[in-house]
Motif scaffolding. Sequence first.
Motif, PDB file in Angstrom:
ATOM      1  N   ASP A  36      17.344   5.992   5.415  1.00  0.00           N
ATOM      2  CA  ASP A  36      18.402   5.434   6.252  1.00  0.00           C
ATOM      3  C   ASP A  36      18.589   3.943   6.013  1.00  0.00           C
ATOM      4  N   HIS A  37      17.606   3.308   5.374  1.00  0.00           N
ATOM      5  CA  HIS A  37      17.707   1.887   5.040  1.00  0.00           C
ATOM      6  C   HIS A  37      17.657   1.746   3.521  1.00  0.00           C
ATOM      7  N   ARG A  43      21.339  -0.155   6.358  1.00  0.00           N
ATOM      8  CA  ARG A  43      22.395   0.849   6.356  1.00  0.00           C
ATOM      9  C   ARG A  43      22.050   1.962   5.370  1.00  0.00           C
ATOM     10  N   GLU A  47      27.237   4.087   3.513  1.00  0.00           N
ATOM     11  CA  GLU A  47      27.880   2.825   3.869  1.00  0.00           C
ATOM     12  C   GLU A  47      27.682   1.777   2.780  1.00  0.00           C
ATOM     13  N   LEU A  81      31.773  -0.400   9.561  1.00  0.00           N
ATOM     14  CA  LEU A  81      31.576  -1.632   8.807  1.00  0.00           C
ATOM     15  C   LEU A  81      32.385  -2.780   9.405  1.00  0.00           C
ATOM     16  N   GLN A  84      30.639  -4.188  12.353  1.00  0.00           N
ATOM     17  CA  GLN A  84      29.463  -4.981  11.967  1.00  0.00           C
ATOM     18  C   GLN A  84      29.863  -6.306  11.314  1.00  0.00           C
TER      19      GLN A  84
END
Length: 306
Positions: A36-37, A43, A47, A81, A84
């Motif tokens: 997930d990272h 992200r 993404e 996005l 963020q």
Amino acid sequence: METFDLSQRTSVRAEDVAAFRRFNRYFTRRIGVLDDHYLGQARPLGEARLLFEIGDGVSLRELRGRLGLDAGYLSRMAKALEAQGMVRLAVPAHDNRLRMIEPTPAGRAEVAEQQRRADALAAGLLEGLTPAQRAELTGAMATAERLLRLAGITVETVDGASADARACLDAYAADIDARFPEGFDKAALVRPEEVTGDAGAFLVAYEEGRPVGCGALRRLAPGTGEIRHVWVHPGARQLGLARRLLAGLEREALARGLAAVRLDTHAVLTEAQTMYRACGYAEIPRYDDNVYAAHWFEKRLTGRSG
């Protein structure tokens, strides 16, 4: 949910499918796709890839075609996005049907860091190999990319008057006009009615939704067809696409009950002459009055072509 029965795909061996999936599992695990990272950033890969593909700015429509994403899924990622502070979404004044997306300074900084970390990951993986092994791996990856690109291209039969057909013919004409010493007159192109329906066929190759090649078949005489204008976009050459288009036109000829196909080519198109001979075409005497032709070929068709 749609199900797939491999036994119905007789041309694909189960061993090939298993090897392909095994490589996918190994490679995605090694580069951290499941994390997930991704690359240690805050992200997931989806993404991160979207942020990279945006570049200096692009329309969401183009991104959908390029990445093959569902419109709703793409919209949700773009909005995430934006929330963020990584991108800006806007509607251009010249076309209110488009939605444009571009990176903010924070987004550009993250992409730069993403690139640095990706380079470091790749270098770390390659460090365990000798220079010769790295060269071997690089060559293998180039082969894999070429074949996967070819596998991802679709070839469709379209109306000879369609926008994609005419765009391909315009590109073909411009290409050979630059190559022929005498130039090329577009009046020599096939007419739409010659390559549509019972009269013939027009094939267009698509890569990620974009036309990247074409070829035409028309009836020449009872039992004989003629192949015309086999063309591949410069960015899609060296993949094997021209041979695939040629085989597709031969299948179209068989479907129309034609026993043979003929074609001609210019003296400067030596790579085309080599391909035709390799695909079973034999040189024959002149059969037409094409002012651009210097070589004429014919192939007798059997029940299975390509």
